[in-house]
Design a protein around this motif. Structure first.
Motif, PDB file in Angstrom:
ATOM      1  N   MET A 130       0.836  -1.205   0.000  1.00  0.00           N
ATOM      2  CA  MET A 130       0.000   0.000   0.000  1.00  0.00           C
ATOM      3  C   MET A 130       0.872   1.257   0.000  1.00  0.00           C
ATOM      4  O   MET A 130       0.614   2.195  -0.759  1.00  0.00           O
ATOM      5  CB  MET A 130      -0.948  -0.012   1.203  1.00  0.00           C
ATOM      6  N   ARG A 131       1.893   1.275   0.838  1.00  0.00           N
ATOM      7  CA  ARG A 131       2.808   2.423   0.932  1.00  0.00           C
ATOM      8  C   ARG A 131       3.559   2.609  -0.380  1.00  0.00           C
ATOM      9  O   ARG A 131       3.702   3.728  -0.884  1.00  0.00           O
ATOM     10  CB  ARG A 131       3.770   2.185   2.094  1.00  0.00           C
ATOM     11  N   LYS A 132       4.031   1.522  -0.950  1.00  0.00           N
ATOM     12  CA  LYS A 132       4.757   1.600  -2.218  1.00  0.00           C
ATOM     13  C   LYS A 132       3.841   2.035  -3.356  1.00  0.00           C
ATOM     14  O   LYS A 132       4.265   2.775  -4.251  1.00  0.00           O
ATOM     15  CB  LYS A 132       5.421   0.266  -2.536  1.00  0.00           C
ATOM     16  N   THR A 133       2.590   1.587  -3.321  1.00  0.00           N
ATOM     17  CA  THR A 133       1.623   1.987  -4.343  1.00  0.00           C
ATOM     18  C   THR A 133       1.393   3.490  -4.281  1.00  0.00           C
ATOM     19  O   THR A 133       1.360   4.171  -5.312  1.00  0.00           O
ATOM     20  CB  THR A 133       0.303   1.208  -4.166  1.00  0.00           C
ATOM     21  N   PHE A 134       1.239   4.017  -3.072  1.00  0.00           N
ATOM     22  CA  PHE A 134       1.103   5.463  -2.892  1.00  0.00           C
ATOM     23  C   PHE A 134       2.303   6.185  -3.515  1.00  0.00           C
ATOM     24  O   PHE A 134       2.147   7.113  -4.316  1.00  0.00           O
ATOM     25  CB  PHE A 134       0.991   5.805  -1.403  1.00  0.00           C
ATOM     26  N   GLY A 135       3.505   5.787  -3.150  1.00  0.00           N
ATOM     27  CA  GLY A 135       4.715   6.439  -3.650  1.00  0.00           C
ATOM     28  C   GLY A 135       4.846   6.348  -5.156  1.00  0.00           C
ATOM     29  O   GLY A 135       5.183   7.333  -5.836  1.00  0.00           O
ATOM     30  N   TYR A 136       4.563   5.174  -5.699  1.00  0.00           N
ATOM     31  CA  TYR A 136       4.666   4.954  -7.142  1.00  0.00           C
ATOM     32  C   TYR A 136       3.727   5.890  -7.897  1.00  0.00           C
ATOM     33  O   TYR A 136       4.136   6.583  -8.833  1.00  0.00           O
ATOM     34  CB  TYR A 136       4.345   3.494  -7.463  1.00  0.00           C
ATOM     35  N   HIS A 137       2.470   5.929  -7.476  1.00  0.00           N
ATOM     36  CA  HIS A 137       1.484   6.749  -8.198  1.00  0.00           C
ATOM     37  C   HIS A 137       1.677   8.240  -7.957  1.00  0.00           C
ATOM     38  O   HIS A 137       1.413   9.045  -8.857  1.00  0.00           O
ATOM     39  CB  HIS A 137       0.063   6.274  -7.893  1.00  0.00           C
ATOM     40  N   MET A 138       2.155   8.614  -6.775  1.00  0.00           N
ATOM     41  CA  MET A 138       2.471  10.022  -6.539  1.00  0.00           C
ATOM     42  C   MET A 138       3.596  10.442  -7.490  1.00  0.00           C
ATOM     43  O   MET A 138       3.545  11.534  -8.072  1.00  0.00           O
ATOM     44  CB  MET A 138       2.878  10.261  -5.076  1.00  0.00           C
ATOM     45  N   TYR A 139       4.595   9.589  -7.655  1.00  0.00           N
ATOM     46  CA  TYR A 139       5.675   9.914  -8.583  1.00  0.00           C
ATOM     47  C   TYR A 139       5.162   9.982 -10.019  1.00  0.00           C
ATOM     48  O   TYR A 139       5.522  10.892 -10.774  1.00  0.00           O
ATOM     49  CB  TYR A 139       6.829   8.905  -8.479  1.00  0.00           C
ATOM     50  N   GLN A 140       4.308   9.042 -10.411  1.00  0.00           N
ATOM     51  CA  GLN A 140       3.770   9.046 -11.775  1.00  0.00           C
ATOM     52  C   GLN A 140       2.997  10.325 -12.073  1.00  0.00           C
ATOM     53  O   GLN A 140       3.057  10.844 -13.185  1.00  0.00           O
ATOM     54  CB  GLN A 140       2.867   7.824 -12.000  1.00  0.00           C
ATOM     55  N   LYS A 141       2.300  10.848 -11.065  1.00  0.00           N
ATOM     56  CA  LYS A 141       1.492  12.063 -11.269  1.00  0.00           C
ATOM     57  C   LYS A 141       2.327  13.332 -11.211  1.00  0.00           C
ATOM     58  O   LYS A 141       2.030  14.303 -11.910  1.00  0.00           O
ATOM     59  CB  LYS A 141       0.372  12.133 -10.236  1.00  0.00           C
TER      60      LYS A 141
END
Length: 181
Positions: A130-141
């Protein structure tokens, strides 16, 4: 310790939300909360209704001891409003069925995530997903690794880049472009 991955596919994230929602509002909320805050599981599990009712969630991280302010985004705000409607201010967001007003434990959170992993045939999934998903998508955006580093409270951009799986994505892309000799 197992290495876990972010969930990269937004459609898969929506399917997992639906999967959890059909079974348990608590489990859905845990997933939605995790992917929208980037909190570590030990910090998520201690959150009570009173902690999420303002514009920001303010907490002292257990691992770092650092104070973290995080604005509640519109998606999370909407989800929290519906989910907490019948909770008391002192109620944990993710209550255990064991004992009065106790949060679930880390191993239960892992079992919840593992259930989705099995359902959707996902590999390398755990509570940190969940934490990594947050970081990944924040970076993508945002394409702002410094911002993501600060949000995750990491010491360096290199750590954050590796943590959210971007280094693997870049290596995979390079190998695809390379094609072979």
């Amino acid at each position: 310790m197992n290495i876990v991955q972010p969930i990269r596919d937004p459609a898969m994230i929506e399917e997992i939300k639906e999967f959890f929602g059909a079974k348990s509002k608590r489990n859905r909320m845990m997933f939605v909360f995790g992917i929208n805050t980037g909190y570590r599981i030990q910090d998520m599990l201690k959150v009570r209704k009173r902690d999420v009712m303002g514009e920001h969630i303010v907490m002292i991280e257990m691992k770092t001891g650092k104070k973290r302010w995080l604005q509640v985004n519109p998606v999370l705000r909407r989800e929290l409003k519906e989910y907490t409607a019948n909770l008391n201010d002192d109620d944990y967001l993710f209550p255990s069925r064991q004992g009065k007003n106790k949060p679930i434990k880390r191993d239960m959170a892992y079992k919840i995530m593992n259930e989705a992993a099995e359902e959707f045939k996902l590999k390398d999934i755990g509570t940190h997903t969940m934490r990594k998903t947050f970081g990944y998508h924040m970076y993508q955006k945002t394409k702002d690794i410094t911002l993501v580093r600060k949000l995750l409270n990491h010491a360096s951009e290199a750590i954050t880049f590796r943590y959210i799986g971007m280094d693997q994505d870049m290596m995979d892309s390079a190998m695809n472009r390379f094609g072979g000799l």
